[in-house]
Scaffold this active site. Structure first.
Site, PDB file in Angstrom:
ATOM      1  CB  CYS A  41     -52.098 -17.579  -9.177  1.00 32.66           C
ATOM      2  SG  CYS A  41     -50.988 -17.687  -8.366  1.00 32.66           S
ATOM      3  CB  CYS A  53     -48.245 -12.275 -10.064  1.00 29.11           C
ATOM      4  SG  CYS A  53     -47.065 -13.111 -11.418  1.00 29.11           S
ATOM      5  CB  CYS A 111     -51.218 -16.242 -15.068  1.00 33.74           C
ATOM      6  SG  CYS A 111     -50.039 -17.289 -14.712  1.00 33.74           S
ATOM      7  CB  CYS A 141     -45.885 -20.232  -9.649  1.00 34.72           C
ATOM      8  SG  CYS A 141     -45.699 -19.784 -11.005  1.00 34.72           S
ATOM      9  CD  GLN A 191     -39.171 -25.022 -27.353  1.00 32.30           C
ATOM     10  OE1 GLN A 191     -40.097 -24.400 -26.881  1.00 32.30           O
ATOM     11  NE2 GLN A 191     -38.713 -23.839 -28.002  1.00 32.30           N
ATOM     12  CG  PHE A 209     -32.776 -18.930 -35.169  1.00 35.56           C
ATOM     13  CD1 PHE A 209     -32.510 -17.479 -34.918  1.00 35.56           C
ATOM     14  CD2 PHE A 209     -33.319 -18.508 -36.357  1.00 35.56           C
ATOM     15  CE1 PHE A 209     -32.277 -15.914 -36.004  1.00 35.56           C
ATOM     16  CE2 PHE A 209     -33.376 -17.437 -37.536  1.00 35.56           C
ATOM     17  CZ  PHE A 209     -33.147 -16.463 -36.887  1.00 35.56           C
ATOM     18  CD  GLU A 211     -28.084 -20.057 -31.138  1.00 34.99           C
ATOM     19  OE1 GLU A 211     -28.224 -18.685 -30.615  1.00 34.99           O
ATOM     20  OE2 GLU A 211     -29.017 -19.871 -31.580  1.00 34.99           O
ATOM     21  CG  ASP A 214     -37.340 -22.883 -32.171  1.00 39.00           C
ATOM     22  OD1 ASP A 214     -38.141 -21.223 -31.776  1.00 39.00           O
ATOM     23  OD2 ASP A 214     -36.566 -23.466 -30.760  1.00 39.00           O
ATOM     24  CB  CYS A 240     -41.650 -18.181 -28.316  1.00 35.67           C
ATOM     25  SG  CYS A 240     -40.857 -16.917 -29.190  1.00 35.67           S
TER      26      CYS A 240
END
Length: 435
Positions: A77, A83, A86, A161, A271, A299, A319, A367, A393
């Site tokens: 990229c 940026c 990444c 991107c 997601q 969640f 939630e 989650d 995550c």
């Protein structure tokens, strides 16, 4: 590789990179302290400038790579470096896969799991990210639109991107042109994009209310680019979305969870990739396929897991975001699932369920956001719930919560890393616990 040195920096030193950290920085040692060097790889000797303090050591910038690692490749990229999206495009594919897998293993090792049952990483390819949070600022007649630089408020103006879906990339230039009509000089904005199944959903957040010219510009953007919906909300704390008002609605943005179409509220969490979501749902659904009795989904968001799980039996979705649970419940009623599903709005950090409440369920799914599910894990550890499926995550907060569950009598049966965040330090995972 040579990088132009910045004026006014600190000491220049030569170091050898020993490891690749969780954020993608090379880690070296100098004067007995760690040195964090972006864009450097293990085994490389680099000349760096020390630029500040971090985590009991030094931050640094690369001035010159004196001896490159064999794993170094050309980043694909043109925005790589400035940026902040990444951080490891310069690492070859095999080393990258090992690094992502090791992120999960090492997080569990640090919590006392010596040989954690971590499977090979499920990879989600580039060009698949359907959700993005962009920043914009007007500078004269020009608008910078893109991602913030690493540890910087500077916005890298993104022309292309490698991680976003093609429809989101195609929207960048028209969105930039519209923002030039909306923003005043030096005014900033945040833009959340979601490629739904019925079109792109856009949420704009600014500090100033929208005037007539701005609303006309957004309506024109929705028309010319065939967007599903545009909404506006006042800018708030990072990650927070105030109640949004519609600006342009051509059709409802829709996502399918299980066999149920849901209209997510503006800025809702989903997601980041459809493929990653499918892998997570298939994994969790498979683990709970034989469970008899009600399942609690904590969640729950807009129903990513709740609706697929409702095929096998009753589900109670919990939630904290009122708009998300409202969207879930509306979809449940439209699809005649009100008898099979129940929904509850609850702050799970400040008001977690009691062990006695949890004992009513045959299984639990959670989650949470990156901070994890500390209070819920503590309650589960004191409960009799036989099966828990965790999605995370953040391997570090997951490992903390896993330690709590295992200390409470659970066994960590398996962990599946799922890489939905190519070339970054983030990695998703799903894990199964049983009593």
């Amino acid at each position: 590789m040579r990088r132009k040195a910045r004026r006014g920096g600190g000491r220049q030193v030569e170091v050898t990179i020993d490891a690749l950290g969780g954020r993608g920085d090379g880690i070296a040692a100098y004067e007995g302290k760690p040195v964090f060097v972006p864009f450097a790889l293990p085994g490389e000797t680099v000349r760096v400038r020390l630029t500040g303090q971090r985590a009991g050591g030094y931050k640094a910038e690369v001035l010159e790579v004196l001896d490159a690692a064999p794993e170094r490749v050309e980043a694909p990229c043109p925005h790589f470096g400035p940026c902040g999206g990444c951080t490891v495009q310069h690492l070859d594919a095999e080393a990258y896969r090992r690094w992502k897998h090791d992120q999960v293993v090492q997080a569990l090792n640090r919590r006392g799991f010596d040989e954690p049952p971590v499977a090979e990483t499920v990879e989600v390819g580039e060009g698949t990210r359907r959700r993005a949070a962009l920043a914009a600022v007007r500078e004269g007649k020009r608008v910078r639109l893109g991602f913030h630089g690493r540890e910087s408020h500077r916005i890298e103006n993104i022309e292309e991107c490698r991680i976003l879906t093609p429809p989101l990339v195609a929207l960048l230039d028209p969105l930039r042109a519209a923002m030039a009509e909306i923003l005043d000089e030096r005014e900033t904005a945040e833009v959340a994009l979601l490629e739904s199944e019925s079109g792109i959903d856009l949420l704009l957040q600014t500090r100033q209310p929208l005037g007539l010219t701005a609303r006309q510009a957004l309506a024109g953007l929705a028309e010319s680019e065939d967007l599903a919906r545009i909404a506006w909300a006042p800018a708030g704390p990072e990650g927070a979305v105030a109640e949004a008002e519609p600006v342009a609605m051509r059709r409802p943005p829709l996502l399918t969870f299980g066999e149920v179409s849901v209209e997510p509220p503006p800025g809702a969490f989903v997601q980041p990739t459809a493929a990653g979501e499918a892998a997570l749902v298939a994994t969790v659904s498979g683990w709970l396929a034989g469970v008899e009795g009600s399942v609690a989904d904590y969640f729950a968001g807009c129903g990513t897991f709740a609706f697929p799980l409702s095929r096998r039996g009753p589900v109670h979705a919990v939630e904290g975001a009122e708009t998300a649970i409202a969207a879930l419940w509306q979809a449940a009623r439209k699809n005649d699932l009100a008898g099979r599903m129940t929904a509850e709005t609850r702050d799970l950090a400040n008001d977690p369920p009691t062990p006695e409440e949890l004992d009513a369920f045959a299984a639990a799914v959670f989650d949470p956001p990156r901070v994890g599910a500390k209070e819920l894990a503590e309650a589960l550890a004191d409960s009799k719930v036989p099966v828990v499926a965790a999605v995370s995550c953040n391997p570090h907060t997951f490992a903390r919560d896993a330690r709590t569950l295992v200390d409470g009598g659970y066994t960590l049966a398996e962990v599946w890393p799922i890489d939905q965040f190519p070339w970054s330090g983030h990695v998703e995972l799903a894990a199964r616990f049983r009593r």
